[in-house]
Design a protein around this motif. Structure first.
Motif, PDB file in Angstrom:
ATOM      1  N   PHE A 244      -1.679 -33.756  80.103  1.00 24.50           N
ATOM      2  CA  PHE A 244      -2.660 -32.703  79.083  1.00 24.50           C
ATOM      3  C   PHE A 244      -2.162 -32.267  77.524  1.00 24.50           C
ATOM      4  CE2 PHE A 244      -2.718 -28.198  77.195  1.00 24.50           C
ATOM      5  CZ  PHE A 244      -3.513 -28.482  77.688  1.00 24.50           C
ATOM      6  N   LYS A 245      -0.292 -33.005  77.423  1.00 25.14           N
ATOM      7  CA  LYS A 245       0.121 -33.325  75.812  1.00 25.14           C
ATOM      8  C   LYS A 245      -0.933 -34.320  75.260  1.00 25.14           C
ATOM      9  CE  LYS A 245       3.459 -33.974  73.252  1.00 25.14           C
ATOM     10  NZ  LYS A 245       5.328 -34.885  73.528  1.00 25.14           N
ATOM     11  N   TYR A 246      -0.675 -35.428  76.558  1.00 26.91           N
ATOM     12  CA  TYR A 246      -1.363 -36.603  75.273  1.00 26.91           C
ATOM     13  C   TYR A 246      -2.489 -36.961  75.444  1.00 26.91           C
ATOM     14  CZ  TYR A 246       2.918 -39.236  73.655  1.00 26.91           C
ATOM     15  OH  TYR A 246       3.494 -39.602  72.737  1.00 26.91           O
ATOM     16  N   GLN A 247      -3.586 -35.955  76.015  1.00 28.91           N
ATOM     17  CA  GLN A 247      -4.265 -35.747  76.289  1.00 28.91           C
ATOM     18  C   GLN A 247      -5.443 -35.305  75.350  1.00 28.91           C
ATOM     19  OE1 GLN A 247      -7.748 -37.028  78.122  1.00 28.91           O
ATOM     20  NE2 GLN A 247      -6.067 -38.654  79.083  1.00 28.91           N
ATOM     21  N   LYS A 248      -4.646 -33.724  74.496  1.00 29.58           N
ATOM     22  CA  LYS A 248      -4.791 -33.249  73.675  1.00 29.58           C
ATOM     23  C   LYS A 248      -4.639 -33.726  71.673  1.00 29.58           C
ATOM     24  CE  LYS A 248      -6.817 -29.556  75.397  1.00 29.58           C
ATOM     25  NZ  LYS A 248      -8.140 -29.187  75.071  1.00 29.58           N
ATOM     26  N   LEU A 249      -3.450 -34.456  72.376  1.00 32.25           N
ATOM     27  CA  LEU A 249      -2.746 -35.620  70.437  1.00 32.25           C
ATOM     28  C   LEU A 249      -3.943 -36.370  70.517  1.00 32.25           C
ATOM     29  CD1 LEU A 249       1.134 -35.531  71.456  1.00 32.25           C
ATOM     30  CD2 LEU A 249      -0.639 -35.017  69.554  1.00 32.25           C
ATOM     31  N   TRP A 250      -4.948 -37.291  71.338  1.00 36.67           N
ATOM     32  CA  TRP A 250      -4.912 -37.976  71.285  1.00 36.67           C
ATOM     33  C   TRP A 250      -7.069 -38.173  71.076  1.00 36.67           C
ATOM     34  CZ3 TRP A 250      -4.375 -43.722  71.919  1.00 36.67           C
ATOM     35  CH2 TRP A 250      -5.162 -44.017  71.732  1.00 36.67           C
ATOM     36  N   GLU A 251      -6.886 -36.206  71.452  1.00 35.02           N
ATOM     37  CA  GLU A 251      -8.464 -35.438  70.717  1.00 35.02           C
ATOM     38  C   GLU A 251      -8.198 -35.249  69.587  1.00 35.02           C
ATOM     39  OE1 GLU A 251      -8.667 -32.512  72.652  1.00 35.02           O
ATOM     40  OE2 GLU A 251      -8.724 -32.885  74.889  1.00 35.02           O
ATOM     41  N   GLY A 252      -6.893 -35.054  68.730  1.00 33.31           N
ATOM     42  CA  GLY A 252      -6.853 -35.286  67.240  1.00 33.31           C
ATOM     43  C   GLY A 252      -6.960 -36.806  66.806  1.00 33.31           C
ATOM     44  N   LEU A 253      -6.310 -37.613  67.848  1.00 35.49           N
ATOM     45  CA  LEU A 253      -6.664 -38.844  66.717  1.00 35.49           C
ATOM     46  C   LEU A 253      -7.771 -39.381  67.025  1.00 35.49           C
ATOM     47  CD1 LEU A 253      -4.021 -41.726  68.061  1.00 35.49           C
ATOM     48  CD2 LEU A 253      -6.769 -41.937  67.554  1.00 35.49           C
ATOM     49  N   GLU A 254      -8.397 -38.968  67.843  1.00 30.69           N
ATOM     50  CA  GLU A 254     -10.336 -39.143  67.653  1.00 30.69           C
ATOM     51  C   GLU A 254     -10.696 -38.900  67.064  1.00 30.69           C
ATOM     52  OE1 GLU A 254     -10.988 -39.613  71.934  1.00 30.69           O
ATOM     53  OE2 GLU A 254     -11.338 -41.823  72.068  1.00 30.69           O
ATOM     54  N   ALA A 255     -10.583 -38.004  66.587  1.00 33.67           N
ATOM     55  CA  ALA A 255     -11.261 -36.632  65.557  1.00 33.67           C
ATOM     56  C   ALA A 255     -10.665 -37.618  64.225  1.00 33.67           C
ATOM     57  CB  ALA A 255     -11.168 -35.667  65.846  1.00 33.67           C
ATOM     58  N   SER A 256      -9.472 -37.549  64.244  1.00 36.22           N
ATOM     59  CA  SER A 256      -8.679 -38.158  62.152  1.00 36.22           C
ATOM     60  C   SER A 256      -9.802 -39.211  62.075  1.00 36.22           C
ATOM     61  CB  SER A 256      -7.501 -38.414  62.616  1.00 36.22           C
ATOM     62  OG  SER A 256      -7.316 -39.994  63.172  1.00 36.22           O
ATOM     63  N   ARG A 257     -10.548 -40.582  62.690  1.00 36.46           N
ATOM     64  CA  ARG A 257     -11.070 -41.767  62.350  1.00 36.46           C
ATOM     65  C   ARG A 257     -11.533 -42.234  63.493  1.00 36.46           C
ATOM     66  NH1 ARG A 257     -10.910 -43.256  67.735  1.00 36.46           N
ATOM     67  NH2 ARG A 257      -8.863 -45.043  67.733  1.00 36.46           N
ATOM     68  N   ASP A 258     -12.926 -42.929  62.403  1.00 37.77           N
ATOM     69  CA  ASP A 258     -13.975 -43.435  63.786  1.00 37.77           C
ATOM     70  C   ASP A 258     -13.481 -45.040  64.020  1.00 37.77           C
ATOM     71  OD1 ASP A 258     -16.357 -41.633  63.386  1.00 37.77           O
ATOM     72  OD2 ASP A 258     -16.192 -42.258  61.879  1.00 37.77           O
ATOM     73  N   MET A 259     -13.348 -45.790  65.254  1.00 34.34           N
ATOM     74  CA  MET A 259     -12.930 -46.840  65.222  1.00 34.34           C
ATOM     75  C   MET A 259     -13.976 -47.892  65.179  1.00 34.34           C
ATOM     76  SD  MET A 259      -9.740 -48.267  67.262  1.00 34.34           S
ATOM     77  CE  MET A 259     -10.623 -47.689  69.148  1.00 34.34           C
ATOM     78  N   LEU A 260     -14.261 -48.342  64.850  1.00 30.30           N
ATOM     79  CA  LEU A 260     -15.589 -49.993  64.789  1.00 30.30           C
ATOM     80  C   LEU A 260     -14.769 -50.642  66.065  1.00 30.30           C
ATOM     81  CD1 LEU A 260     -15.441 -48.752  61.977  1.00 30.30           C
ATOM     82  CD2 LEU A 260     -16.709 -51.079  61.398  1.00 30.30           C
TER      83      LEU A 260
END
Length: 271
Positions: A244-260
């Protein structure tokens, strides 16, 4: 004996940590020019011959302290994407001052002088001039990105060899938390995979300058060295990422950038 083994293990861990920190500090101080090269249709053979001609010249300029390294990668990404370049060249420097001096003072004449020195007694002056004058004949354009190293894991697998695989992910940051997410959430996970031999290495760079042809919105790139290991096991990584912890952190990471889309690479030459 138990105490000796514990002390030995502790010393080894400290040595490994020191090595990682020194490596990362070195990466953080490095700069590079990443060039995305579009080759004219049917001109691959001529372009590669030109890069082969410049190989010994790069060796000489590295020895002279003009640059630190130079590598040519062929883009081998599958699928049709008109934005993919055909080749990517990474020229490394130990400092921004070295990069700036390279950019400001290295004209065609300077390269020609090095070429004559390197090929003296091996090629005629006319042949050298013919090769030097062919620069630009095989490519449509170069998109140049000046980058600064932000953070990196160790890189394993020994010296780079022709045919080694890598990838570059161009990125567009969406907020100021992006670099913290990459270095504090993702980097510790991928570093464990590197130390276990499941991954070759990871580096995050910031694009601080680009030429007119470059894609305007790009802000960062991530470089990965890929390795094929028959014994690789990423089950621990998957288990961690499913918490759960990393799922929430990963949501923040994905929101912080667009990856091509990742650009898959194969090493042609390195110096």
């Amino acid at each position: 004996m138990y105490l000796y083994n514990q002390l030995k293990t502790t010393k080894m861990k400290k040595l490994l940590l020191t090595t990682i920190l020194l490596f990362t500090a070195t990466i953080n101080a490095q700069y590079a020019i990443i060039s995305a090269v579009d080759v004219k249709e049917g001109s691959d053979e001529g372009y590669l011959k030109l890069e082969e001609f410049f190989g010994p010249i790069h060796d000489a300029t590295i020895e002279a302290g003009i640059q630190n390294s130079q590598a040519v990668f062929k883009v081998v990404s599958e699928g049709e994407n008109e934005n993919y370049p055909d080749y990517m060249i990474i020229t490394g420097f130990s400092s921004k001052e070295q990069l700036d001096a390279y950019n400001e003072s290295w004209s065609g004449d300077a390269w020609a002088n090095f070429a004559r020195r390197v090929y003296r007694g091996k090629m005629s002056g006319r042949a050298i001039s013919r090769m030097m004058n062919s620069v630009g004949n095989y490519s449509n354009e170069r998109r140049n990105y000046h980058v600064e190293g932000i953070a990196a894991t160790p890189f394993i697998g020994g010296d780079w060899k022709t045919g080694d695989k890598a990838s570059i992910n161009p990125m567009i940051k969406n907020n100021d938390d992006f670099e913290n997410y990459e270095t504090q959430v993702w980097m510790p996970l991928i570093q464990k995979e590197v130390l276990k031999g499941n991954h070759g290495g990871w580096a995050l760079v910031n694009i601080y300058e680009k030429n007119e042809n470059a894609y305007e919105n790009l802000t960062h790139m991530v470089f990965n060295k890929n390795i094929s290991s028959p014994n690789s096991d990423n089950s621990e990584l998957m288990e961690t990422m499913n918490t759960f912890k990393y799922q929430k952190l990963w949501e923040g990471l994905e929101a912080s950038r667009d990856m091509l889309d990742a650009i898959q690479l194969e090493l042609v030459s390195s110096h």
